[in-house]
Design a protein around this motif. Structure first.
Motif, PDB file in Angstrom:
ATOM      1  N   ARG A   1      65.980  -4.737  66.177  1.00 51.21           N
ATOM      2  CA  ARG A   1      66.078  -4.479  67.658  1.00 51.21           C
ATOM      3  C   ARG A   1      67.637  -4.287  68.035  1.00 51.21           C
ATOM      4  O   ARG A   1      67.963  -3.721  69.099  1.00 51.21           O
ATOM      5  CB  ARG A   1      65.301  -5.283  68.333  1.00 51.21           C
ATOM      6  N   GLU A   2      68.315  -5.273  67.583  1.00 48.97           N
ATOM      7  CA  GLU A   2      69.768  -5.616  67.772  1.00 48.97           C
ATOM      8  C   GLU A   2      70.627  -4.100  67.647  1.00 48.97           C
ATOM      9  O   GLU A   2      71.284  -3.698  68.414  1.00 48.97           O
ATOM     10  CB  GLU A   2      70.394  -6.604  67.138  1.00 48.97           C
ATOM     11  N   ALA A   3      70.207  -3.460  66.501  1.00 53.46           N
ATOM     12  CA  ALA A   3      70.760  -2.189  66.094  1.00 53.46           C
ATOM     13  C   ALA A   3      70.465  -1.338  67.035  1.00 53.46           C
ATOM     14  O   ALA A   3      71.454  -0.442  67.456  1.00 53.46           O
ATOM     15  CB  ALA A   3      70.535  -1.958  64.693  1.00 53.46           C
ATOM     16  N   HIS A   4      69.352  -1.319  67.508  1.00 48.81           N
ATOM     17  CA  HIS A   4      68.885  -0.201  68.429  1.00 48.81           C
ATOM     18  C   HIS A   4      69.324  -0.391  69.801  1.00 48.81           C
ATOM     19  O   HIS A   4      69.957   0.515  70.522  1.00 48.81           O
ATOM     20  CB  HIS A   4      67.310  -0.195  68.770  1.00 48.81           C
ATOM     21  N   ARG A   5      69.645  -1.815  70.172  1.00 51.50           N
ATOM     22  CA  ARG A   5      70.316  -2.002  71.534  1.00 51.50           C
ATOM     23  C   ARG A   5      71.768  -1.403  71.445  1.00 51.50           C
ATOM     24  O   ARG A   5      72.436  -0.861  72.418  1.00 51.50           O
ATOM     25  CB  ARG A   5      70.280  -3.511  72.006  1.00 51.50           C
ATOM     26  N   ALA A   6      72.249  -1.568  70.253  1.00 53.97           N
ATOM     27  CA  ALA A   6      73.637  -1.156  69.967  1.00 53.97           C
ATOM     28  C   ALA A   6      73.791   0.211  69.964  1.00 53.97           C
ATOM     29  O   ALA A   6      75.105   0.729  70.078  1.00 53.97           O
ATOM     30  CB  ALA A   6      74.313  -1.795  68.737  1.00 53.97           C
ATOM     31  N   ARG A   7      72.863   1.115  69.939  1.00 55.33           N
ATOM     32  CA  ARG A   7      73.056   2.488  69.578  1.00 55.33           C
ATOM     33  C   ARG A   7      72.653   3.340  70.970  1.00 55.33           C
ATOM     34  O   ARG A   7      73.004   4.490  71.170  1.00 55.33           O
ATOM     35  CB  ARG A   7      72.276   3.164  68.500  1.00 55.33           C
ATOM     36  N   LEU A   8      72.379   2.575  71.945  1.00 50.94           N
ATOM     37  CA  LEU A   8      71.962   3.131  72.944  1.00 50.94           C
ATOM     38  C   LEU A   8      72.542   2.847  74.464  1.00 50.94           C
ATOM     39  O   LEU A   8      73.027   1.657  74.377  1.00 50.94           O
ATOM     40  CB  LEU A   8      70.204   2.876  73.369  1.00 50.94           C
ATOM     41  N   ALA A   9      72.567   3.776  75.340  1.00 50.94           N
ATOM     42  CA  ALA A   9      73.210   3.530  76.749  1.00 50.94           C
ATOM     43  C   ALA A   9      71.958   3.891  77.626  1.00 50.94           C
ATOM     44  O   ALA A   9      71.284   4.901  77.702  1.00 50.94           O
ATOM     45  CB  ALA A   9      74.207   4.413  76.939  1.00 50.94           C
TER      46      ALA A   9
END
Length: 219
Positions: free
Chosen positions: A81-89
């Motif tokens: 989930r951390e990687a997903h947060r880092a890829r989205l605005a």
């Protein structure tokens, strides 16, 4: 209710399968699937309360679906989930503008928090017609100017996935054109955009997902 938007996952970077969402004890949507390749745009339409905001929150990982899976390049988002947060605005209904800070200071704050490039701030302000207001405390901005500042934050960050909830709210025609240009630039670089909107936006080649009748209490 079954909804889908080109659920062919072979070349998809971001995909959802069998998504269900329940809010306040009521089913907002069920069996929803989509698949988006790099450079794609998905426009969410439907009446107020039909689940557009809820779906964006599910896509952002802010709301867990009752059923179904979300994947990025075939890997479930739940795996990192951390990687997903880092890829989205993510841009919601609130602009996330600090009134006591100046326009440029607001943008620098968000760039710093996200670990972005400070040099990206000025071009983003210029894109949305805010460069001349850079030193102005944000409390003096109009609603449309605040929205443009929120959009400048999205444009300034190198994120693969944009999730925009009614991004054209409060914008005049010139600002809507700037929004359309920013989305086009993002897509040309391989980014993906999902936009909930009641406005008509010029987004060539975008898929459209129309959510159904409103549920009382749904977002």
């Amino acid at each position: 209710m079954s909804l889908s938007a080109d659920p062919t996952t072979a070349a998809a970077a971001f995909a959802g399968s069998g998504l269900c969402c329940r809010r306040g004890g009521r089913m907002v949507f069920a069996d929803l699937s989509f698949a988006l390749a790099p450079g794609a745009a998905l426009v969410l339409t439907g009446p107020n309360g039909s689940g557009k905001s809820s779906l964006l929150r599910v896509m952002a990982g802010l709301l867990r679906p009752e059923a179904g899976t979300l994947t990025w390049q075939g890997v479930p988002l739940s795996a990192d989930r951390e990687a997903h947060r880092a890829r989205l605005a993510y841009l919601g209904h609130l602009d996330a503008v600090k009134p006591a800070l100046g326009v440029a200071e607001n943008l620098r704050f968000w760039i710093d928090v996200a670990g972005g490039d400070p040099a990206a701030g000025e071009p983003a302000l210029a894109r949305f017609g805010l460069r001349d207001l850079a030193a102005l405390p944000a409390r003096y901005l109009s609603a449309g100017q605040r929205r443009r500042l929120a959009l400048a934050r999205v444009a300034a960050l190198p994120r693969a996935l944009w999730l925009l909830d009614e991004p054209a709210t409060g914008l005049d025609a010139r600002s809507v054109a700037a929004l359309e240009s920013a989305i086009a630039t993002h897509r040309a670089a391989g980014g993906i955009a999902v936009i909930s909107t009641h406005a008509v936006l010029d987004l060539p080649g975008a898929q459209v997902l129309e959510l159904g009748a409103a549920w009382e209490g749904a977002a």
